[in-house]
Design a protein around this motif. Sequence first.
Motif, PDB file in Angstrom:
ATOM      1  N   VAL A 103      24.562  35.864  45.416  1.00 20.15           N
ATOM      2  CA  VAL A 103      26.078  35.126  44.551  1.00 20.15           C
ATOM      3  C   VAL A 103      26.138  35.714  42.629  1.00 20.15           C
ATOM      4  CG1 VAL A 103      27.115  33.082  42.965  1.00 20.15           C
ATOM      5  CG2 VAL A 103      26.251  33.429  46.113  1.00 20.15           C
ATOM      6  N   VAL A 104      26.735  36.347  42.363  1.00 19.62           N
ATOM      7  CA  VAL A 104      26.125  36.684  40.653  1.00 19.62           C
ATOM      8  C   VAL A 104      27.171  36.180  39.811  1.00 19.62           C
ATOM      9  CG1 VAL A 104      25.032  38.434  41.250  1.00 19.62           C
ATOM     10  CG2 VAL A 104      27.596  38.553  41.253  1.00 19.62           C
ATOM     11  N   SER A 105      27.359  36.628  39.042  1.00 19.93           N
ATOM     12  CA  SER A 105      29.098  36.175  37.449  1.00 19.93           C
ATOM     13  C   SER A 105      30.129  36.546  37.459  1.00 19.93           C
ATOM     14  CB  SER A 105      28.409  36.009  35.934  1.00 19.93           C
ATOM     15  OG  SER A 105      28.521  38.025  35.813  1.00 19.93           O
ATOM     16  N   PHE A 106      31.157  36.120  37.800  1.00 21.66           N
ATOM     17  CA  PHE A 106      32.408  36.725  37.742  1.00 21.66           C
ATOM     18  C   PHE A 106      32.022  38.012  37.758  1.00 21.66           C
ATOM     19  CE2 PHE A 106      36.790  37.917  36.947  1.00 21.66           C
ATOM     20  CZ  PHE A 106      36.927  37.674  38.382  1.00 21.66           C
ATOM     21  N   ALA A 107      32.052  38.024  36.030  1.00 22.12           N
ATOM     22  CA  ALA A 107      32.107  39.406  35.023  1.00 22.12           C
ATOM     23  C   ALA A 107      31.202  40.887  36.416  1.00 22.12           C
ATOM     24  CB  ALA A 107      31.253  39.554  34.050  1.00 22.12           C
ATOM     25  N   ARG A 108      30.115  40.517  36.303  1.00 18.20           N
ATOM     26  CA  ARG A 108      29.037  41.461  37.634  1.00 18.20           C
ATOM     27  C   ARG A 108      29.621  41.844  38.736  1.00 18.20           C
ATOM     28  NH1 ARG A 108      27.900  44.186  40.425  1.00 18.20           N
ATOM     29  NH2 ARG A 108      25.461  45.184  40.680  1.00 18.20           N
ATOM     30  N   GLY A 109      30.924  40.450  39.562  1.00 20.98           N
ATOM     31  CA  GLY A 109      31.398  41.196  41.123  1.00 20.98           C
ATOM     32  C   GLY A 109      32.516  42.012  40.562  1.00 20.98           C
ATOM     33  N   TRP A 110      33.175  41.388  39.483  1.00 18.83           N
ATOM     34  CA  TRP A 110      34.515  42.374  38.754  1.00 18.83           C
ATOM     35  C   TRP A 110      33.830  43.823  38.002  1.00 18.83           C
ATOM     36  CZ3 TRP A 110      39.043  41.600  40.789  1.00 18.83           C
ATOM     37  CH2 TRP A 110      39.617  41.900  40.085  1.00 18.83           C
ATOM     38  N   ALA A 111      33.473  43.978  37.906  1.00 22.14           N
ATOM     39  CA  ALA A 111      32.105  45.047  37.703  1.00 22.14           C
ATOM     40  C   ALA A 111      31.835  46.298  38.662  1.00 22.14           C
ATOM     41  CB  ALA A 111      31.351  45.219  37.120  1.00 22.14           C
ATOM     42  N   ALA A 112      31.202  45.193  40.523  1.00 21.33           N
ATOM     43  CA  ALA A 112      31.507  46.058  41.194  1.00 21.33           C
ATOM     44  C   ALA A 112      32.848  46.656  41.892  1.00 21.33           C
ATOM     45  CB  ALA A 112      30.416  45.085  42.359  1.00 21.33           C
ATOM     46  N   HIS A 113      33.571  45.172  42.248  1.00 18.28           N
ATOM     47  CA  HIS A 113      34.670  45.514  42.547  1.00 18.28           C
ATOM     48  C   HIS A 113      35.365  46.822  41.835  1.00 18.28           C
ATOM     49  CE1 HIS A 113      39.429  45.059  44.051  1.00 18.28           C
ATOM     50  NE2 HIS A 113      39.786  45.098  42.778  1.00 18.28           N
ATOM     51  N   GLU A 114      35.287  47.113  40.549  1.00 19.39           N
ATOM     52  CA  GLU A 114      36.292  47.787  39.929  1.00 19.39           C
ATOM     53  C   GLU A 114      35.034  49.408  39.901  1.00 19.39           C
ATOM     54  OE1 GLU A 114      36.718  46.577  35.972  1.00 19.39           O
ATOM     55  OE2 GLU A 114      38.596  46.372  36.431  1.00 19.39           O
ATOM     56  N   GLY A 115      33.956  49.309  40.315  1.00 20.92           N
ATOM     57  CA  GLY A 115      33.259  50.451  40.773  1.00 20.92           C
ATOM     58  C   GLY A 115      32.278  50.846  39.256  1.00 20.92           C
ATOM     59  N   VAL A 116      31.916  50.408  38.227  1.00 19.70           N
ATOM     60  CA  VAL A 116      31.559  50.003  37.277  1.00 19.70           C
ATOM     61  C   VAL A 116      30.474  49.890  37.521  1.00 19.70           C
ATOM     62  CG1 VAL A 116      31.066  49.709  35.091  1.00 19.70           C
ATOM     63  CG2 VAL A 116      33.658  49.196  35.468  1.00 19.70           C
ATOM     64  N   SER A 117      29.554  49.344  38.328  1.00 18.52           N
ATOM     65  CA  SER A 117      28.393  48.664  39.182  1.00 18.52           C
ATOM     66  C   SER A 117      27.734  48.532  40.246  1.00 18.52           C
ATOM     67  CB  SER A 117      27.777  47.019  38.547  1.00 18.52           C
ATOM     68  OG  SER A 117      26.897  46.074  38.788  1.00 18.52           O
ATOM     69  N   PRO A 118      27.574  49.023  41.034  1.00 20.60           N
ATOM     70  CA  PRO A 118      26.576  48.745  41.887  1.00 20.60           C
ATOM     71  C   PRO A 118      26.953  47.871  42.764  1.00 20.60           C
ATOM     72  CG  PRO A 118      24.834  49.076  40.922  1.00 20.60           C
ATOM     73  CD  PRO A 118      25.954  48.951  40.400  1.00 20.60           C
ATOM     74  N   GLY A 119      27.519  47.488  44.393  1.00 22.78           N
ATOM     75  CA  GLY A 119      28.056  46.307  45.137  1.00 22.78           C
ATOM     76  C   GLY A 119      29.618  46.700  45.547  1.00 22.78           C
ATOM     77  N   GLU A 120      29.274  45.735  46.271  1.00 18.47           N
ATOM     78  CA  GLU A 120      31.217  44.805  47.386  1.00 18.47           C
ATOM     79  C   GLU A 120      31.370  44.079  46.882  1.00 18.47           C
ATOM     80  OE1 GLU A 120      33.639  44.829  51.209  1.00 18.47           O
ATOM     81  OE2 GLU A 120      31.435  46.393  50.180  1.00 18.47           O
ATOM     82  N   LEU A 121      32.561  43.693  45.818  1.00 22.04           N
ATOM     83  CA  LEU A 121      32.751  42.310  45.603  1.00 22.04           C
ATOM     84  C   LEU A 121      32.892  42.139  47.513  1.00 22.04           C
ATOM     85  CD1 LEU A 121      33.219  39.892  44.124  1.00 22.04           C
ATOM     86  CD2 LEU A 121      36.051  41.141  43.760  1.00 22.04           C
ATOM     87  N   VAL A 122      32.982  40.457  47.793  1.00 23.99           N
ATOM     88  CA  VAL A 122      32.706  40.022  48.914  1.00 23.99           C
ATOM     89  C   VAL A 122      34.524  39.234  48.653  1.00 23.99           C
ATOM     90  CG1 VAL A 122      31.707  38.880  50.862  1.00 23.99           C
ATOM     91  CG2 VAL A 122      30.954  40.817  49.941  1.00 23.99           C
ATOM     92  N   ALA A 123      34.018  38.538  47.419  1.00 25.18           N
ATOM     93  CA  ALA A 123      34.870  36.712  46.869  1.00 25.18           C
ATOM     94  C   ALA A 123      34.143  36.320  46.217  1.00 25.18           C
ATOM     95  CB  ALA A 123      34.420  35.556  48.626  1.00 25.18           C
ATOM     96  N   VAL A 124      35.449  35.876  45.184  1.00 30.63           N
ATOM     97  CA  VAL A 124      35.324  35.224  43.603  1.00 30.63           C
ATOM     98  C   VAL A 124      35.106  33.072  44.281  1.00 30.63           C
ATOM     99  CG1 VAL A 124      36.525  37.021  42.554  1.00 30.63           C
ATOM    100  CG2 VAL A 124      37.469  34.332  44.405  1.00 30.63           C
ATOM    101  N   CYS A 125      34.098  33.087  43.423  1.00 29.11           N
ATOM    102  CA  CYS A 125      34.067  30.914  43.262  1.00 29.11           C
ATOM    103  C   CYS A 125      33.722  30.720  42.057  1.00 29.11           C
ATOM    104  CB  CYS A 125      32.467  31.216  44.228  1.00 29.11           C
ATOM    105  SG  CYS A 125      31.922  32.416  45.708  1.00 29.11           S
ATOM    106  N   LEU A 126      34.193  29.881  42.938  1.00 24.75           N
ATOM    107  CA  LEU A 126      34.213  28.266  42.247  1.00 24.75           C
ATOM    108  C   LEU A 126      33.066  27.842  41.571  1.00 24.75           C
ATOM    109  CD1 LEU A 126      37.598  26.195  43.360  1.00 24.75           C
ATOM    110  CD2 LEU A 126      38.035  27.866  41.222  1.00 24.75           C
ATOM    111  N   GLY A 127      31.926  28.103  42.064  1.00 19.39           N
ATOM    112  CA  GLY A 127      30.473  27.669  41.598  1.00 19.39           C
ATOM    113  C   GLY A 127      30.482  26.591  42.908  1.00 19.39           C
TER     114      GLY A 127
END
Length: 124
Positions: free
Chosen positions: A94-118
């Motif tokens: 579980v990471v920040s939304f910004a970090r997850g979005w960066a993974a989604h865009e390929g800017v950061s390593p990893g794969e976005l699985v889901a977005v969360c409300l917290g």
Amino acid sequence: MPDSPTERLARPTPPRVVLRALDVVKGLVLGAVVSIGLASHVQAEPAAPPPAATPVDTQLARLMTDHRCSTTGFADGSIPAASLIRTPAGELRVVSFARGWAAHEGVSPGELVAVCLGSRGELR
């Protein structure tokens, strides 16, 4: 004694509609017999046991519930506060939304699985 040719000609033949109806009935009876036979065969085989949940599946379900995550976003317009990603090593985080979005865009390593409300605890 068998019918003579004259008697056979004198006997009325059923109309084509009746003959066709008899063919349909025979087909339905044959289909029903085959269906019953197949159904009894299928029922006789033991059901395969359900596959055991892997630890990753269990962890994913727990994280999705605990952090109120969605794989499709939120219909009510809620803004995600966090993301769930799978690292290149296969770990769920579980990471920040910004970090997850960066993974989604390929800017950061990893794969976005889901977005969360917290997590629910963050609401208190």
